[in-house]
Design a protein around this motif. Structure first.
Motif, PDB file in Angstrom:
ATOM      1  N   TYR A  44      41.641  43.478  34.495  1.00 30.36           N
ATOM      2  CA  TYR A  44      42.497  43.930  35.724  1.00 30.36           C
ATOM      3  C   TYR A  44      43.588  44.300  35.092  1.00 30.36           C
ATOM      4  CZ  TYR A  44      38.493  42.298  38.556  1.00 30.36           C
ATOM      5  OH  TYR A  44      37.477  41.926  38.796  1.00 30.36           O
ATOM      6  N   LYS A  45      44.304  43.533  34.176  1.00 29.41           N
ATOM      7  CA  LYS A  45      45.643  43.812  33.715  1.00 29.41           C
ATOM      8  C   LYS A  45      45.932  45.193  33.007  1.00 29.41           C
ATOM      9  CE  LYS A  45      49.719  41.659  31.351  1.00 29.41           C
ATOM     10  NZ  LYS A  45      49.928  40.413  30.431  1.00 29.41           N
TER      11      LYS A  45
ATOM     12  N   VAL B 130      43.982  48.010  33.727  1.00 30.12           N
ATOM     13  CA  VAL B 130      43.973  48.685  34.595  1.00 30.12           C
ATOM     14  C   VAL B 130      45.188  48.875  35.491  1.00 30.12           C
ATOM     15  CG1 VAL B 130      42.773  49.220  36.840  1.00 30.12           C
ATOM     16  CG2 VAL B 130      41.453  48.565  35.119  1.00 30.12           C
ATOM     17  N   ILE B 131      45.872  47.780  35.903  1.00 35.96           N
ATOM     18  CA  ILE B 131      46.942  48.023  36.576  1.00 35.96           C
ATOM     19  C   ILE B 131      48.170  48.406  35.840  1.00 35.96           C
ATOM     20  CG2 ILE B 131      48.729  46.516  37.776  1.00 35.96           C
ATOM     21  CD1 ILE B 131      46.715  44.864  38.643  1.00 35.96           C
TER      22      ILE B 131
ATOM     23  N   SER C  27      43.703  50.097  44.272  1.00 33.48           N
ATOM     24  CA  SER C  27      42.899  49.011  43.999  1.00 33.48           C
ATOM     25  C   SER C  27      41.356  49.143  44.663  1.00 33.48           C
ATOM     26  CB  SER C  27      43.297  47.282  44.243  1.00 33.48           C
ATOM     27  OG  SER C  27      43.651  47.344  45.695  1.00 33.48           O
TER      28      SER C  27
ATOM     29  N   PHE D  80      39.489  50.819  42.210  1.00 31.72           N
ATOM     30  CA  PHE D  80      38.955  50.016  41.155  1.00 31.72           C
ATOM     31  C   PHE D  80      37.715  49.128  41.408  1.00 31.72           C
ATOM     32  CE2 PHE D  80      43.798  50.183  40.024  1.00 31.72           C
ATOM     33  CZ  PHE D  80      43.712  51.368  39.671  1.00 31.72           C
ATOM     34  N   TYR D  81      37.958  48.715  42.710  1.00 36.23           N
ATOM     35  CA  TYR D  81      37.013  47.583  43.128  1.00 36.23           C
ATOM     36  C   TYR D  81      35.769  48.302  43.254  1.00 36.23           C
ATOM     37  CZ  TYR D  81      34.793  43.730  45.838  1.00 36.23           C
ATOM     38  OH  TYR D  81      33.927  42.546  46.390  1.00 36.23           O
TER      39      TYR D  81
END
Length: 279
Positions: free
Chosen positions: A253-254, A256-257, A176, A179-180
């Motif tokens: 986000y879902k 990506v995860i 993350s 990602f952030y």
């Protein structure tokens, strides 16, 4: 801390970062660490440290108590095939390879009493300490558990979790930050396109981070509390927030995860019926 020899098999980015942070945390560890890499030139990265370096995994294992697997998951099969006959019941095996199950390591490395799957903080490769997630079987030696705990406490907080939880924690805590920052990079880009100089945009972000860190970390403010304080009803901020709907962001986000979790699942699936002898 109880000192013993530690072999780091594979001197990639994480292996090098861990060695440096362990030594930074406890200078005495320098004389207990051996790093390996098949390319002798890669070992030169540690020339500024007083640690041993060798191209021989076997030599490092024979001289060490703790064995840390620092290679990529795709390289674990060949590495275990090479070293497993040299491992014994007194060794402590720590795998940093994401997606490689403990039960597979147990099956391949017969006789070892203490096997750990550790996901160290990814931030140490570029920034600073973070949190390490440690999974272990219930029957690990208590003394070895403390040994591993003390070691990884040198690079931040530690948290013991179950093996079936480690994938999600690895994605959330390990992936993350990238990602952030990807989001932040594009946010900065939009500011520059809007007419703000790059140096000014970066300065604003730095100050903003410091303020948010103070509110969230030091004062324990809830996210919504801060958002509500900044966004005046029917104001400019509220107009922008109307475009950042919860469903839209959660959907991104879902995705990506899920993409990262699927990658781990694919790695794990290769170990279900794999045998290091057949590699």
């Amino acid at each position: 801390m109880r000192y013993c020899n530690i072999a780091f098999l594979g001197l990639g980015r994480m292996g090098e970062a861990l060695i440096r942070e362990f030594v930074n945390g406890d200078k005495k560890l320098e004389k207990y660490i051996t790093a390996t890499h098949h390319d002798k030139n890669s070992l030169n990265k540690l020339n500024d440290l007083n640690v041993k370096a060798t191209t021989s995994n076997i030599q490092a294992i024979q001289e060490s108590k703790i064995i840390v697997i620092c290679v990529r998951p795709q390289q674990v099969l060949s590495l275990i095939h090479e070293i497993k006959s040299y491992l014994n019941k007194d060794h402590v095996l720590i795998s940093l390879a994401i997606g490689v199950p403990i039960d597979w390591l147990r099956r391949e490395c017969k006789g070892i009493k203490s096997i750990f799957h550790v996901h160290p903080p990814s931030t140490i490769m570029a920034l600073f300490h973070g949190i390490s997630f440690i999974a272990a079987e219930k029957d690990v030696v208590e003394e070895d558990l403390k040994l591993v705990s003390d070691l990884f406490s040198l690079v931040g907080k530690i948290d013991f979790i179950s093996e079936n939880e480690i994938d999600m924690y690895a994605v959330f805590a390990g992936c993350s930050p990238a990602f952030y920052l990807k989001f932040l990079k594009e946010w900065e880009k939009s500011a520059i396109e809007g007419g703000i100089e790059k140096t000014k945009a970066r300065e604003i972000i730095k100050i903003m981070f410091a303020s948010l860190n103070n509110g969230v970390v030091n004062n324990g403010f809830d996210y919504d509390y801060i958002i509500d304080k900044i966004a005046t009803p029917k104001g400019v901020t509220s107009a922008g927030l109307s475009q950042l709907t919860d469903n839209m962001l959660f959907g991104i986000y879902k995705k990506v995860i899920e993409a990262s979790k699927n990658k781990i699942y694919n790695i794990r699936s290769k170990f279900k019926h794999s045998n290091a002898n057949s590699n």
